[in-house]
Design an enzyme around this catalytic site. Structure first.
Site, mmCIF file in Angstrom:
data_model
loop_
_atom_site.group_PDB
_atom_site.id
_atom_site.type_symbol
_atom_site.label_atom_id
_atom_site.label_comp_id
_atom_site.label_asym_id
_atom_site.label_seq_id
_atom_site.Cartn_x
_atom_site.Cartn_y
_atom_site.Cartn_z
ATOM 1 N N HIS A 293 -46.840 29.681 -2.313
ATOM 2 C CA HIS A 293 -48.040 29.157 -1.664
ATOM 3 C C HIS A 293 -47.723 27.884 -0.894
ATOM 4 C CE1 HIS A 293 -51.227 31.648 -3.573
ATOM 5 N NE2 HIS A 293 -50.287 31.813 -4.487
ATOM 6 N N CYS B 258 -50.615 38.109 -9.219
ATOM 7 C CA CYS B 258 -51.994 38.060 -8.721
ATOM 8 C C CYS B 258 -52.870 37.571 -9.862
ATOM 9 C CB CYS B 258 -52.450 39.431 -8.232
ATOM 10 S SG CYS B 258 -54.159 39.437 -7.614
ATOM 11 N N CYS C 270 -58.616 34.005 -4.584
ATOM 12 C CA CYS C 270 -57.196 34.181 -4.881
ATOM 13 C C CYS C 270 -56.877 33.327 -6.101
ATOM 14 C CB CYS C 270 -56.331 33.765 -3.692
ATOM 15 S SG CYS C 270 -54.549 33.888 -3.990
ATOM 16 N N GLY D 158 -53.727 31.298 -5.721
ATOM 17 C CA GLY D 158 -54.000 30.251 -4.750
ATOM 18 C C GLY D 158 -54.773 29.101 -5.371
ATOM 19 N N GLU E 210 -54.176 35.432 2.303
ATOM 20 C CA GLU E 210 -53.266 36.009 1.315
ATOM 21 C C GLU E 210 -52.191 36.845 1.994
ATOM 22 O OE1 GLU E 210 -53.606 37.981 -3.119
ATOM 23 O OE2 GLU E 210 -55.402 37.648 -1.915
#
Length: 268
Positions: free
Chosen positions: A150, A73, A208, A211, A199
């Protein structure tokens, strides 16, 4: 017994953070879901536990609001770097990363992205730069693993995509054995990208970090932007650079909203 915690966020992507380097902490998935509940718990997108590590300054463990533990994260990494301070080497399930705390956030070396279909992972071999798949209007994504998986879709207008509906469909598609984070991005200029993210395990999020990293690298691989960009999410801006050594560096804010204490047995 109560445990102290920090409520932190990076551009509105919010976390309950426990520092367990001196007092180990074991949590169940049910406890994570209860604490993350915004009506009856503290409320958060992810729950973070900072542990001791024999290969880094600390180990960061991450649970999404649905109780599932995940590998990485980016926004939480900046928050953890703020907690540790100075230059921090942080072990995660997605690899070892390095963070440098700043006055209002952190700069994180997220390591090298991975592009192999089996590294994402995808259920079977395919080109990850131009995936020959689609879901309604979302087609031809790029797949990138930046510690977590992703799929990045480039669209004319991110706000026009029904991401709240299509996000969970793509996340849970059998094509992605470990599920997937879903990114919809619009190119503003060679140095600017707009982004919205569904997410994995958390849903629509204001920001994010991974991301933003994955989307920037995807756009760079397709030749759409330069090697350093600003990524604008609903919660604000992140600066992403893909260096010549193949490492991604993410820079942005990390904020402590408040501190508190919680009786974990009440959430068992």
């Amino acid at each position: 017994m109560t445990r102290p915690f920090l409520k932190m966020h990076g551009l509105g992507n919010d976390f309950v953070v426990f520092d367990a380097r001196r007092a180990p902490l074991a949590l169940t998935a049910a406890q994570v879901r209860a604490i993350a509940n915004r009506h009856t718990g503290v409320g958060c997108d992810q729950l973070i536990v900072i542990e001791g590590s024999d290969r880094a300054d600390a180990r960061m463990r991450i649970w999404n609001a649905d109780g599932g533990e995940v590998e990485a994260c980016g926004n939480a990494s900046r928050c953890v770097a703020q907690v540790i301070g100075a230059n921090a080497v942080i072990e995660t399930a997605g690899g070892v990363i390095e963070g440098t705390a700043t006055a209002d956030g952190a700069s994180i070396d997220m390591g090298a992205p991975r592009f192999g279909w089996d590294e994402i992972p995808i259920a079977y071999a395919m080109d990850t730069l131009h995936m020959p798949v689609g879901w309604e209007s979302l087609e031809n994504p790029v797949a990138v693993n930046v510690g977590n998986p992703h799929a990045v879709f480039f669209v004319p207008d991110t706000d026009a995509v029904a991401l709240d509906r299509l996000g969970p469909i793509i996340e849970h598609d059998a094509l992605f054995p470990a599920r997937i984070n879903v990114n919809v991005a619009s190119i503003v200029s060679r140095a600017h990208i707009r982004l919205r993210v569904w997410e994995r395990g958390a849903g629509l999020t204001r920001a994010c970090g991974t991301g933003a990293c994955a989307t920037a690298v995807a756009a760079m691989r397709r030749g759409l932007v330069d090697r350093a960009v600003t990524v604008t999410l609903p919660g604000g801006d992140l600066s992403i650079a893909w260096r010549n050594d193949n490492h991604i560096v993410m820079t942005g804010p990390a904020t402590t909203a408040f501190t508190g204490e919680i009786d974990l047995e009440a959430y068992a």
